[in-house]
Design a protein around this motif. Structure first.
Motif, PDB file in Angstrom:
ATOM      1  N   LYS A   2       0.801  -1.217   0.000  1.00  0.00           N
ATOM      2  CA  LYS A   2       0.000   0.000   0.000  1.00  0.00           C
ATOM      3  C   LYS A   2       0.838   1.272   0.000  1.00  0.00           C
ATOM      4  O   LYS A   2       0.451   2.260  -0.617  1.00  0.00           O
ATOM      5  CB  LYS A   2      -0.927  -0.005   1.213  1.00  0.00           C
ATOM      6  CG  LYS A   2      -2.046  -1.008   1.115  1.00  0.00           C
ATOM      7  CD  LYS A   2      -2.998  -0.879   2.275  1.00  0.00           C
ATOM      8  CE  LYS A   2      -4.124  -1.884   2.138  1.00  0.00           C
ATOM      9  NZ  LYS A   2      -5.119  -1.742   3.194  1.00  0.00           N
ATOM     10  N   ILE A   3       1.987   1.225   0.662  1.00  0.00           N
ATOM     11  CA  ILE A   3       2.808   2.432   0.738  1.00  0.00           C
ATOM     12  C   ILE A   3       3.373   2.807  -0.625  1.00  0.00           C
ATOM     13  O   ILE A   3       3.425   3.984  -0.986  1.00  0.00           O
ATOM     14  CB  ILE A   3       3.940   2.274   1.791  1.00  0.00           C
ATOM     15  CG1 ILE A   3       4.639   3.607   2.063  1.00  0.00           C
ATOM     16  CG2 ILE A   3       4.956   1.255   1.375  1.00  0.00           C
ATOM     17  CD1 ILE A   3       3.888   4.483   2.987  1.00  0.00           C
ATOM     18  N   VAL A   4       3.739   1.819  -1.426  1.00  0.00           N
ATOM     19  CA  VAL A   4       4.253   2.086  -2.777  1.00  0.00           C
ATOM     20  C   VAL A   4       3.143   2.670  -3.637  1.00  0.00           C
ATOM     21  O   VAL A   4       3.355   3.643  -4.370  1.00  0.00           O
ATOM     22  CB  VAL A   4       4.833   0.793  -3.398  1.00  0.00           C
ATOM     23  CG1 VAL A   4       5.228   1.023  -4.844  1.00  0.00           C
ATOM     24  CG2 VAL A   4       6.007   0.287  -2.582  1.00  0.00           C
ATOM     25  N   GLN A   5       1.959   2.111  -3.542  1.00  0.00           N
ATOM     26  CA  GLN A   5       0.818   2.622  -4.307  1.00  0.00           C
ATOM     27  C   GLN A   5       0.502   4.054  -3.887  1.00  0.00           C
ATOM     28  O   GLN A   5       0.201   4.907  -4.723  1.00  0.00           O
ATOM     29  CB  GLN A   5      -0.397   1.724  -4.101  1.00  0.00           C
ATOM     30  CG  GLN A   5      -1.598   2.174  -4.900  1.00  0.00           C
ATOM     31  CD  GLN A   5      -2.821   1.283  -4.664  1.00  0.00           C
ATOM     32  OE1 GLN A   5      -2.747   0.327  -3.907  1.00  0.00           O
ATOM     33  NE2 GLN A   5      -3.903   1.614  -5.311  1.00  0.00           N
ATOM     34  N   GLU A   9       0.487   7.280  -6.407  1.00  0.00           N
ATOM     35  CA  GLU A   9      -0.679   8.136  -6.572  1.00  0.00           C
ATOM     36  C   GLU A   9      -0.351   9.585  -6.228  1.00  0.00           C
ATOM     37  O   GLU A   9      -0.858  10.518  -6.874  1.00  0.00           O
ATOM     38  CB  GLU A   9      -1.826   7.624  -5.706  1.00  0.00           C
ATOM     39  CG  GLU A   9      -2.411   6.314  -6.211  1.00  0.00           C
ATOM     40  CD  GLU A   9      -3.482   5.748  -5.279  1.00  0.00           C
ATOM     41  OE1 GLU A   9      -3.814   6.397  -4.273  1.00  0.00           O
ATOM     42  OE2 GLU A   9      -3.974   4.643  -5.573  1.00  0.00           O
ATOM     43  N   CYS A  10       0.496   9.796  -5.221  1.00  0.00           N
ATOM     44  CA  CYS A  10       0.923  11.159  -4.884  1.00  0.00           C
ATOM     45  C   CYS A  10       1.658  11.793  -6.053  1.00  0.00           C
ATOM     46  O   CYS A  10       1.422  12.956  -6.402  1.00  0.00           O
ATOM     47  CB  CYS A  10       1.824  11.155  -3.650  1.00  0.00           C
ATOM     48  SG  CYS A  10       0.944  10.900  -2.108  1.00  0.00           S
ATOM     49  N   LYS A  15       1.638  15.729 -10.642  1.00  0.00           N
ATOM     50  CA  LYS A  15       1.801  16.057 -12.053  1.00  0.00           C
ATOM     51  C   LYS A  15       0.615  16.849 -12.590  1.00  0.00           C
ATOM     52  O   LYS A  15       0.737  17.558 -13.586  1.00  0.00           O
ATOM     53  CB  LYS A  15       2.000  14.785 -12.876  1.00  0.00           C
ATOM     54  CG  LYS A  15       3.349  14.145 -12.636  1.00  0.00           C
ATOM     55  CD  LYS A  15       3.513  12.870 -13.444  1.00  0.00           C
ATOM     56  CE  LYS A  15       4.861  12.223 -13.132  1.00  0.00           C
ATOM     57  NZ  LYS A  15       5.032  10.940 -13.820  1.00  0.00           N
ATOM     58  N   LYS A  16      -0.523  16.737 -11.923  1.00  0.00           N
ATOM     59  CA  LYS A  16      -1.728  17.454 -12.356  1.00  0.00           C
ATOM     60  C   LYS A  16      -1.752  18.905 -11.861  1.00  0.00           C
ATOM     61  O   LYS A  16      -2.516  19.713 -12.357  1.00  0.00           O
ATOM     62  CB  LYS A  16      -2.988  16.757 -11.833  1.00  0.00           C
ATOM     63  CG  LYS A  16      -3.195  15.368 -12.364  1.00  0.00           C
ATOM     64  CD  LYS A  16      -4.434  14.753 -11.742  1.00  0.00           C
ATOM     65  CE  LYS A  16      -4.620  13.297 -12.109  1.00  0.00           C
ATOM     66  NZ  LYS A  16      -5.794  12.713 -11.431  1.00  0.00           N
TER      67      LYS A  16
END
Length: 58
Positions: A2-5, A9-10, A15-16
């Motif tokens: 979960k930490i990698v995901q 996502e961060c 990037k947005k």
């Protein structure tokens, strides 16, 4: 994991983001500095007047 995901996502969200340009940042900094100086002068005047008034009374 979960930490990698979470970090992926961060990164995708960052990037947005539309970051402000140099001119926008400088304009905001100038506004904050001018506002801070004005408030400091006003508070200094109030402090001086109150101290002078207290000294005259007592």
């Amino acid at each position: 994991m979960k930490i990698v995901q979470f970090f992926k996502e961060c990164g995708a969200e960052l990037k947005k983001v539309v970051w402000p340009g140099r001119d926008d940042v400088l304009s905001s900094v100038k506004m904050v500095l001018v506002s801070t100086i004005i408030v400091a002068v006003i508070l200094g005047l109030f402090d001086f007047l109150f101290n002078t008034g207290i000294t005259l009374i007592f």
